[in-house]
Write a protein that holds these residues in place. Structure first.
Motif, short mmCIF file in Angstrom:
data_model
loop_
_atom_site.label_atom_id
_atom_site.label_comp_id
_atom_site.label_asym_id
_atom_site.label_seq_id
_atom_site.Cartn_x
_atom_site.Cartn_y
_atom_site.Cartn_z
N ALA A 1 0.78 -1.08 0.05
CA ALA A 1 0.04 -0.11 0.02
C ALA A 1 0.84 1.36 -0.01
O ALA A 1 0.65 2.26 0.75
CB ALA A 1 -1.02 0.17 1.16
N ASN A 2 1.89 1.13 -0.77
CA ASN A 2 2.60 2.46 -1.01
C ASN A 2 2.57 2.94 -2.39
O ASN A 2 2.32 2.23 -3.16
CB ASN A 2 4.04 2.15 -0.49
N LYS A 3 2.96 4.21 -2.72
CA LYS A 3 2.50 4.76 -4.16
C LYS A 3 3.47 4.04 -5.08
O LYS A 3 3.28 3.83 -6.08
CB LYS A 3 2.84 6.36 -4.27
N TRP A 4 4.73 3.69 -4.63
CA TRP A 4 5.75 3.13 -5.50
C TRP A 4 5.44 1.62 -6.03
O TRP A 4 5.37 1.39 -7.26
CB TRP A 4 7.29 3.02 -5.09
N ALA A 5 5.00 1.00 -5.15
CA ALA A 5 4.72 -0.36 -5.32
C ALA A 5 3.28 -0.60 -6.27
O ALA A 5 3.47 -1.32 -7.34
CB ALA A 5 4.41 -1.29 -4.15
N LEU A 6 2.44 0.02 -5.97
CA LEU A 6 1.36 0.29 -6.93
C LEU A 6 1.53 0.53 -8.28
O LEU A 6 1.04 -0.04 -9.45
CB LEU A 6 0.21 1.07 -6.28
N LEU A 7 2.54 1.44 -8.49
CA LEU A 7 2.86 2.31 -9.66
C LEU A 7 3.76 1.25 -10.51
O LEU A 7 3.78 0.91 -11.67
CB LEU A 7 3.40 3.49 -9.74
N ILE A 8 4.66 0.41 -9.80
CA ILE A 8 5.55 -0.51 -10.40
C ILE A 8 4.73 -1.56 -10.88
O ILE A 8 4.77 -2.21 -12.08
CB ILE A 8 6.72 -0.95 -9.34
N ILE A 9 3.75 -2.25 -10.17
CA ILE A 9 3.00 -3.25 -10.64
C ILE A 9 2.11 -2.72 -11.97
O ILE A 9 2.09 -3.61 -12.96
CB ILE A 9 1.81 -3.74 -9.29
N GLU A 10 1.40 -1.68 -11.78
CA GLU A 10 0.69 -1.15 -13.01
C GLU A 10 1.74 -0.78 -14.36
O GLU A 10 1.36 -1.25 -15.27
CB GLU A 10 -0.02 -0.09 -12.71
N THR A 11 2.88 -0.48 -13.87
CA THR A 11 3.82 -0.41 -15.20
C THR A 11 4.39 -1.71 -15.62
O THR A 11 4.37 -1.83 -16.94
CB THR A 11 4.90 0.43 -14.73
N ILE A 12 4.70 -2.46 -14.98
CA ILE A 12 4.90 -3.96 -15.45
C ILE A 12 3.74 -4.67 -16.03
O ILE A 12 4.04 -4.96 -17.31
CB ILE A 12 5.23 -4.98 -14.30
N GLY A 13 2.56 -4.47 -15.49
CA GLY A 13 1.24 -4.82 -16.26
C GLY A 13 1.56 -6.38 -16.82
O GLY A 13 1.91 -7.53 -15.93
N ASP A 14 1.23 -6.71 -18.22
CA ASP A 14 1.02 -8.08 -18.65
C ASP A 14 2.31 -8.47 -19.17
O ASP A 14 2.34 -9.51 -19.82
CB ASP A 14 -0.12 -8.00 -19.56
N ARG A 15 3.31 -7.54 -19.01
CA ARG A 15 4.62 -7.73 -20.02
C ARG A 15 5.86 -8.23 -18.95
O ARG A 15 5.52 -7.98 -17.71
CB ARG A 15 5.07 -6.85 -20.80
N THR A 16 6.97 -8.39 -19.52
CA THR A 16 8.16 -8.39 -18.74
C THR A 16 8.87 -7.30 -18.90
O THR A 16 8.94 -6.68 -20.16
CB THR A 16 8.95 -9.64 -19.20
N ALA A 17 9.38 -6.63 -18.02
CA ALA A 17 9.85 -5.37 -18.06
C ALA A 17 11.34 -5.43 -17.33
O ALA A 17 11.56 -5.98 -16.46
CB ALA A 17 9.05 -4.22 -17.29
N ARG A 18 12.21 -4.73 -17.95
CA ARG A 18 13.66 -4.57 -17.38
C ARG A 18 13.63 -3.30 -16.28
O ARG A 18 12.97 -2.34 -16.63
CB ARG A 18 14.78 -4.40 -18.66
#
Length: 134
Positions: free
Chosen positions: A30-47
């Motif tokens: 429940a912190n702003k970074w974790a939520l944004l990171i999860i949303e940014t990774i989404g359905d893909r694999t990210a570096r």
């Protein structure tokens, strides 16, 4: 989606208890970074660099700490490819994808009620010029 039974004791899943595992996990995600990171990774694999560029304002240190926390909690899989220089990729696990559904709902709620929130904040500021409670 299949709901799985929680294998731990009810005390470990009780958010009202200060010593519960559920509360610790809730605090982690429940912190702003974790939520944004999860949303940014989404359905893909990210570096790492893609994530750093995709989450505006996050520092290298905060991205590293949050990715480690997400990996520790089983929400992200970190894959290191044995090449020079090393290539590291991050993918959401099934649990991470399930959490992303909730985050998507929070994003939709934010879009739906943003004007309402802005209006409430303006009223709050004019009712209390110094920001103090009544």
């Amino acid at each position: 989606m299949v709901t799985k039974a929680y294998p731990g004791s009810p005390d470990q899943a009780d958010l009202s208890r200060a010593d519960s595992l559920a509360r610790e996990v809730f605090s982690d995600i429940a912190n702003k970074w974790a939520l944004l990171i999860i949303e940014t990774i989404g359905d893909r694999t990210a570096r790492f660099g893609t994530l750093r560029d995709g989450v505006e304002g996050i520092s290298h240190k905060m991205l590293t700490q949050n990715l480690r926390m997400l990996e520790r909690n089983g929400l992200v899989v970190r894959t290191v490819h044995p090449v020079v220089p090393p290539r590291v990729e991050y993918t959401l696990t099934e649990a991470g994808q399930a959490l992303r559904v909730t985050i998507d709902g929070m994003c939709a709620w934010t879009h739906q009620y943003l004007a309402h929130i802005e209006t409430a904040r303006r009223h709050f500021a004019t009712d209390r010029p110094d920001g103090s409670p009544r």
